[in-house]
Design a protein around this motif. Structure first.
Motif: not given
Length: 648
Positions: A323-329, A570-579
């Motif tokens: 997860q450090i390398r690839h994200g927690s999701t 790649r790691f940016r969460l799109p749901d915050r932008i949508t909200l």
């Protein structure tokens, strides 16, 4: 939880794992291995990304109960038979616990030296040293706070439970030995009293110092004691087999429901660890026969139970490094892969380390294992501290990379503590209560109110800087959004309710609402805006911040090391932008101004990561650094002035 797993792992090597109520003759119960599987699988699945099992961490509490049961049964039998020896007791623990633990720690430190940034490597080295003296629970308690790095990024965080057990077993054998002349009934009464005191301590800590309640021994003794009481026979005798079977089926259902329903935000371990802990005790007391025994004793569960100690040891570093390398999701395929890797490593550890160590060194006499344990643990502690001290040399960074990396753990620095301090009217769940001085109005200066959680508090310093002529009123607290009659942690709700109930909003130029907004709370936000507007104040809502699935400083460094790769995209969460896009219209329709915190940072699908001098805009996944907050807020205030005097 180590003994609860390790004793069972030794079953095939001749160890016995349970006791009838007379406490003398021990016999192997396959159902206890199955119960271990019920404990370890939710832990693995939760950490591998199965978020529906949000309470999967209760598996640790089940292990504590099993451990207290097994250890008490063994020691009471040996004391009664005149065969008890402190030296032999610790020999068994050394042989069962240390070989696999030391191998895991060695591999984890080696991989950490290759993959981690200096700040992360320092933390790993220190946690390894703490683990070596079975004090990692204290270390993680002392280094945990509201902004602390997620446990996903701490490869040894799971060793806290081993530390709790070892601290308990430093004193528990001495207690049983000192009380050896008591009858079993009197001994059970003493242990029940100990459990009640621990439960009371846990309840107090859970509501005042939640991290202490989770990590420290005093709040956990009652779980180990619960298993001990079962081993001592301090449970009701139930003559009807059908009633015993029904209770055991209900206990399995309670464990399953706990894994699904309990949330990490609930008071823990008291009272919400009680249902799964009692369920485990019921299965230990009555589950040795009937349909439950056949279910839990089935070979798939037994097989997982036998390797559960190694599974617990290896799953966290495997998942953490990934997860450090690839994200927690995690995607389903990643969940399956990590689960398979954890179980595969567990089987190898069991076959190559655990079982051979038990077969070779468990029996016998002498103090050679004790001496070897001291030497090896001391060597591991020295290695961990050396790695921590030399982290910058082991993982050298360029000046620009070092600047970005220095913001990892920003909140623990003096500057970070100032940014999020009670002096700036930011209330933490374990901090001081909210001060009325934070709501003091001025008769001569424009009054600006900042309401929010930590995503509001990160603007406090910037507001003071950008509006030197204003009087800043602030009600910010971790654990809830700034909503009228909202939900959240008690300390946070007290802060918000005090602000909403006591302020004269007609004397306030603008109320700024800023938080890590949640989509389902938008109706409550709109009601809050209308309520504030009806009291004669203007309202400015600052939308959600850019959020990443990893700490931004680490992504910046890794991007530069990869010669310019844009990992952050790649790691940016799109749901915050949508909200952010969906909030603007309803907020304006309710009568407030809306300011995006994302637009000053992002253009289209590209977002800036640093200021001009290389300072990260965020110090973790989403909270602004001081420079990032000032830059963002300056852009917001240029479009939405908040100090313009309004007619009274």
């Amino acid at each position: 939880m180590s003994e609860s797993i390790a004793t069972g792992s030794a079953a095939t090597a001749g160890a016995r794992t349970s006791a009838p109520q007379d406490g003398r003759a021990l016999s192997y119960r396959p159902d206890i291995d199955g119960l271990r599987a019920l404990a370890i699988l939710p832990i693995l699945l939760l950490h591998c990304g199965v978020t529906r099992l949000r309470g999967g961490f209760v598996g640790v509490d089940i292990f504590f109960v099993i451990s207290g049961f097994l250890i008490t049964a063994i020691m009471v039998r040996d004391i009664a038979d005149g065969r008890f020896s402190i030296a032999r007791f610790y020999r068994h623990r050394i042989v069962r616990i240390l070989p696999a633990l030391l191998v895991m720690m060695t591999v984890t430190l080696a991989i950490g030296c290759v993959l981690l940034l200096p700040n992360q490597l320092r933390d790993l080295g220190r946690s390894a040293a703490a683990t070596s003296v079975f004090g990692s629970n204290v270390y993680f308690y002392l280094t945990s706070d509201y902004f602390a790095a997620a446990s996903d990024a701490k490869p040894l965080v799971h060793t806290w439970s081993l530390a709790v057990e070892e601290q308990f077993y430093l004193l528990y054998p001495l207690l049983l030995w000192s009380l050896r002349r008591l009858s079993r009934q009197r001994l059970a009464q003493v242990i029940a009293g100990l459990a009640l005191v621990s439960f009371a301590i846990g309840g107090w800590l859970a509501t005042t110092y939640p991290s202490a309640a989770f990590f420290l021994l005093p709040a956990r003794i009652w779980e180990l004691s619960l298993g001990a009481l079962v081993a001592l026979g301090a449970v009701p005798t139930i003559a009807h087999r059908s009633i015993r079977a029904a209770l055991c089926i209900l206990a399995i259902a309670v464990i399953a429901a706990s894994c699904i329903a309990i949330s990490s935000g609930w008071p823990f371990p008291v009272p919400f660890a009680l249902p799964p802990a009692v369920a485990a005790a019921v299965l230990l007391a009555y589950g040795g026969e009937g349909p439950t025994a056949r279910l839990l004793g089935a070979w798939p569960l037994r097989a997982i139970g036998l390797i559960s100690y190694s599974a617990y040891l290896w799953h966290r570093p495997i998942i953490a490094f990934y997860q450090i390398r690839h994200g927690s999701t995690l995607a389903p395929v990643e969940t399956i892969g990590l689960l398979g890797a954890s179980l595969g490593a567990a089987w190898l550890s069991f076959a190559l380390v655990e079982r051979p160590a038990s077969q070779r060194w468990r029996s016998g006499s002498g103090l050679v294992p004790h001496g070897a344990a001291v030497v090896l643990l001391a060597a591991m502690a020295i290695a961990g501290l050396t790695i921590a001290a030399k982290a910058d040399d082991i993982r050298p960074l360029s000046p620009r990379q070092a600047l970005a990396a220095s913001y990892l753990g920003w909140d623990s620095t003096e500057a970070g503590k100032r940014q999020f301090s009670t002096d700036r009217c930011f209330v933490l769940p374990t901090g001081r209560g909210f001060s009325p001085d934070c709501l003091r109005l001025s008769a001569t200066k424009p009054n600006i109110a900042l309401f929010g959680d930590s995503h509001g508090a990160h603007f406090s310093e910037a507001l003071h800087t950008l509006l030197p002529g204003a009087n800043l009123i602030q009600a910010t607290a971790a654990g809830c959004r700034p909503l009228l009659h909202g939900k959240g942690l008690p300390t946070c709700r007290t802060t918000m309710d005090t602000a909403f109930d006591t302020l004269d909003f007609a004397r306030i130029d603008t109320v700024v609402l800023s938080a890590r907004w949640l989509d389902f709370e938008q109706p409550a936000l709109l009601d809050t805006i209308r309520w504030l507007r009806s009291r004669g104040t203007t309202v400015l809502v600052i939308g959600p911040s850019v959020e990443y699935d990893a700490d931004l400083p680490a992504l910046i460094v890794r991007s530069e090391q990869a010669t310019g790769a844009r990992l952050a995209d790649r790691f940016r969460l799109p749901d915050r932008i949508t909200l952010d896009r969906t909030m603007a219209g309803p907020v304006r329709a309710a009568g407030a101004a809306y300011a995006s915190a994302i637009e000053p940072e992002c253009t289209g699908t590209t977002c800036r990561l640093t200021t001009a001098d290389g300072t990260p805009l965020h110090f973790d996944h989403s909270h602004f650094t001081p420079a990032g907050a000032q830059q963002t807020l300056a852009a917001i205030l240029a479009r939405h002035p908040v100090t313009r005097r309004r007619p009274r």
